[in-house]
Design a protein around this motif. Structure first.
Motif, PDB file in Angstrom:
ATOM      1  N   ASN A  65      -8.051   9.892   8.130  1.00 24.55           N
ATOM      2  CA  ASN A  65      -9.017   8.893   8.093  1.00 24.55           C
ATOM      3  C   ASN A  65      -8.351   7.452   8.416  1.00 24.55           C
ATOM      4  OD1 ASN A  65     -11.646   8.064   7.443  1.00 24.55           O
ATOM      5  ND2 ASN A  65     -10.825   6.644   5.941  1.00 24.55           N
TER       6      ASN A  65
ATOM      7  N   GLY B  72     -16.786   3.218  10.334  1.00 26.23           N
ATOM      8  CA  GLY B  72     -15.911   3.596   9.387  1.00 26.23           C
ATOM      9  C   GLY B  72     -16.641   4.559   8.189  1.00 26.23           C
TER      10      GLY B  72
ATOM     11  N   MET C  30      -9.672   5.766  11.510  1.00 26.57           N
ATOM     12  CA  MET C  30     -10.110   4.014  11.426  1.00 26.57           C
ATOM     13  C   MET C  30      -9.225   3.094  12.157  1.00 26.57           C
ATOM     14  SD  MET C  30     -12.574   3.531   9.566  1.00 26.57           S
ATOM     15  CE  MET C  30     -12.289   1.657   9.448  1.00 26.57           C
TER      16      MET C  30
ATOM     17  N   ALA D  30      -6.076  -0.181   8.678  1.00 31.56           N
ATOM     18  CA  ALA D  30      -6.649   0.881   8.011  1.00 31.56           C
ATOM     19  C   ALA D  30      -5.900   1.079   6.734  1.00 31.56           C
ATOM     20  CB  ALA D  30      -6.854   1.801   9.044  1.00 31.56           C
TER      21      ALA D  30
END
Length: 213
Positions: A84, A175, A88, A112
């Motif tokens: 993630n 996001g 991101m 991020a």
């Protein structure tokens, strides 16, 4: 990079400026923070699922994960946090493609990573996986992460404050979609590779000495 984490809570503006300066000098210095910080929710999920257990909706029976299934879930959580942050980072770079200081990939992923820190620390709540604890904790860390986004964009990405609101809203929207997609992917992957009979109730744990912590 670890030394910057406390500053996010009491001096975010100055801390984001220091983070930017450090990333300018050492673009990939945030990697240990990402890889080690992601272990917090992973290990907490493993411990909570295998040793504390939880109650399913509509049932008062406490359920546990077997050691093997709990370990696989912990790995899935760790991979989800790392993946993630990378996704991101590229989303941030894509959203800011028309700004004067478009960040390179390393800056986007670093940004991020620090935005993920509230979620990583909030992952400690998984040590005691009860709904009344998890829901408010993750609501608070989500709110705190959004606040850090609006502090970080002007100071880390060198944007005007009025521009930060628009770009911040775009990053939040993209996001959330990425976070849900990554979470679902790794959850389904865990279900696919987890061995049969991964759930145990209290009686089964008492009968199986191999499940006693």
């Amino acid at each position: 990079m670890f030394r910057h984490v406390p500053g996010l809570f009491y001096a975010p503006r100055r801390t984001w400026t220091h983070i930017h300066d450090d990333i300018e000098r050492r673009p990939w210095a945030f990697l240990p923070l990402l890889l080690i910080g992601s272990l917090i929710p992973a290990l907490s999920t493993w411990y909570g699922g295998t040793n504390v257990g939880w109650e399913l909706f509509g049932s008062e029976d406490r359920r546990f994960l077997t050691s093997q299934s709990g370990a696989l879930l912990g790995v899935a959580v760790w991979l989800a946090f790392v993946t993630n942050a990378v996704i991101m980072g590229y989303i941030v770079r894509w959203v800011l493609f028309r700004t004067p200081h478009r960040p390179p990939a390393s800056h986007g992923i670093a940004f991020a990573t620090f935005l993920s820190m509230p979620f990583m620390l909030g992952g400690l709540a998984a040590l005691y996986p009860e709904r009344w604890l998890l829901l408010p904790v993750f609501g608070l860390v989500g709110l705190f992460s959004v606040v850090q986004l609006y502090f970080g964009l002007p100071h880390f990405m060198r944007l005007a404050q009025d521009k930060a609101y628009f770009y911040g809203a775009c990053i939040i929207g993209a996001g959330m979609l990425a976070m849900v997609s990554v979470g679902v992917f790794y959850m389904e992957s865990w279900r696919a590779v987890s061995p049969p009979g991964e759930y145990q109730d209290v009686e089964e744990r008492q009968l199986d000495p191999g499940l006693i912590p």
